[in-house]
Design an enzyme around this catalytic site. Structure first.
Site, short mmCIF file in Angstrom:
data_model
loop_
_atom_site.label_atom_id
_atom_site.label_comp_id
_atom_site.label_asym_id
_atom_site.label_seq_id
_atom_site.Cartn_x
_atom_site.Cartn_y
_atom_site.Cartn_z
N VAL A 32 -1.76 -6.76 -1.40
CA VAL A 32 -1.25 -6.67 -2.79
C VAL A 32 0.18 -6.14 -2.79
O VAL A 32 1.00 -6.54 -3.61
CB VAL A 32 -2.20 -5.80 -3.64
N ASP A 33 0.51 -5.29 -1.84
CA ASP A 33 1.88 -4.76 -1.70
C ASP A 33 2.86 -5.91 -1.51
O ASP A 33 3.89 -6.02 -2.19
CB ASP A 33 1.91 -3.81 -0.50
N SER A 122 -7.26 0.54 -1.15
CA SER A 122 -7.79 0.86 0.18
C SER A 122 -8.89 -0.09 0.66
O SER A 122 -9.37 0.07 1.80
CB SER A 122 -8.33 2.31 0.25
N GLY A 124 -8.80 -3.23 1.41
CA GLY A 124 -8.37 -4.33 2.26
C GLY A 124 -8.04 -3.83 3.65
O GLY A 124 -8.91 -3.38 4.40
N1 APR Z 1 -4.00 -9.20 -6.56
C1 APR Z 1 -5.13 -8.46 -6.62
N2 APR Z 1 -5.78 -8.00 -5.54
C2 APR Z 1 -5.25 -8.31 -4.34
C3 APR Z 1 -4.07 -9.07 -4.18
C4 APR Z 1 -3.45 -9.53 -5.37
N3 APR Z 1 -2.33 -10.28 -5.33
N4 APR Z 1 -3.81 -9.20 -2.84
C5 APR Z 1 -4.79 -8.56 -2.20
N5 APR Z 1 -5.67 -8.02 -3.08
C6 APR Z 1 -6.87 -7.23 -2.83
C7 APR Z 1 -7.46 -7.30 -1.45
O1 APR Z 1 -8.34 -8.42 -1.35
C8 APR Z 1 -8.21 -5.97 -1.38
O2 APR Z 1 -9.48 -6.10 -2.00
O3 APR Z 1 -6.46 -5.87 -2.97
C9 APR Z 1 -7.35 -5.04 -2.22
C10 APR Z 1 -6.49 -4.05 -1.42
O4 APR Z 1 -6.13 -4.64 -0.19
P1 APR Z 1 -4.70 -4.36 0.50
O5 APR Z 1 -3.65 -5.04 -0.26
O6 APR Z 1 -4.87 -4.68 1.95
O7 APR Z 1 -4.46 -2.79 0.31
P2 APR Z 1 -5.04 -1.54 1.13
O8 APR Z 1 -6.38 -1.82 1.69
O9 APR Z 1 -4.87 -0.38 0.20
O10 APR Z 1 -4.04 -1.41 2.37
C11 APR Z 1 -2.74 -0.97 2.11
O11 APR Z 1 -1.78 -2.79 3.32
O12 APR Z 1 -0.32 -4.31 2.44
C12 APR Z 1 -0.41 -3.16 3.18
O13 APR Z 1 1.65 -2.02 2.71
C13 APR Z 1 0.25 -2.00 2.50
O14 APR Z 1 0.08 -0.63 4.44
C14 APR Z 1 -0.46 -0.85 3.14
C15 APR Z 1 -1.89 -1.38 3.29
#
Ligand code: APR
Length: 172
Positions: A32-33, A122, A124
């Protein structure tokens, strides 16, 4: 206060603030970042880079939140929060994840934000089991609203049927 579960890309939502599941550098990443930075454009990274480091390479410690403009996003604000990496559940993960929601909502309240969307912080790359993270997210949002009010709309934006079902089950 209505709490919605939407299977949607959080960057497309018409809310005042979207929450980013960031890392401590606040310099972007995947998931999502990455989606938020791609949709917001380079101005978001520039604004994040200008945020002060609290220690070398850390602009937002795990559990805390920072707010920026939304730049090219529909949302006026992005609230960046850093969830805990799942390490088995005995390293304070639940407290840190709860703090992500509380600190994000605190910033929303301070900025008069009435509509906000959260991703599954968190759940993902950071590996937090949704079975634990989702009920915690729902209870923190509900507790905040009961204590502080101010929110007119909260959206849990998620990917996948299973995640959406998990939120709906937690909302009862
Ligand atoms: N919109 C909504 N949800 C999303 C999107 C989006 N565009 N992209 C991903 N997701 C979901 C994923 O499927 C997951 O269920 O958001 C949730 C969080 O996943 P991550 O983005 O991987 O976040 P997180 O687990 O908190 O890990 C954070 O990942 O991207 C890097 O820079 C970030 O190092 C940090 C880590």
């Amino acid at each position: 206060m209505p709490i919605e579960v939407l299977q949607a890309d959080i960057t497309t939502l018409d809310v005042e603030a979207i929450v980013n599941a960031a890392n401590e550098t606040l310099l972007g990443g995947g998931g999502v970042d990455g989606a938020i930075h791609r949709a917001a454009g380079p101005g978001l990274l520039a604004q994040c880079r200008a945020l002060p480091e609290v220690r070398r390479g850390v602009r937002c410690p795990t559990g805390e939140a920072r707010i920026t403009d939304g730049h090219r996003l529909r949302a006026r604000y992005v609230i960046h929060t850093v969830g805990p990496v799942w390490r088995g559940g005995h390293a304070g993960e639940a407290g840190l994840l709860a703090a992500c929601y509380r600190n994000s909502l605190q910033l929303a309240t301070e900025h008069g934000i009435a509509s906000i969307a959260f991703p599954a912080i968190s759940c993902g790359v950071y590996g937090y089991p949704p079975a634990a993270a989702v009920p915690l997210a729902v209870s923190e949002v509900r507790a905040w609203h009961e204590a502080h009010g101010g929110l007119e709309r909260v959206v849990f934006a998620c990917f996948g049927d299973a995640m959406a079902a998990s939120y709906r089950a937690a909302l009862g």
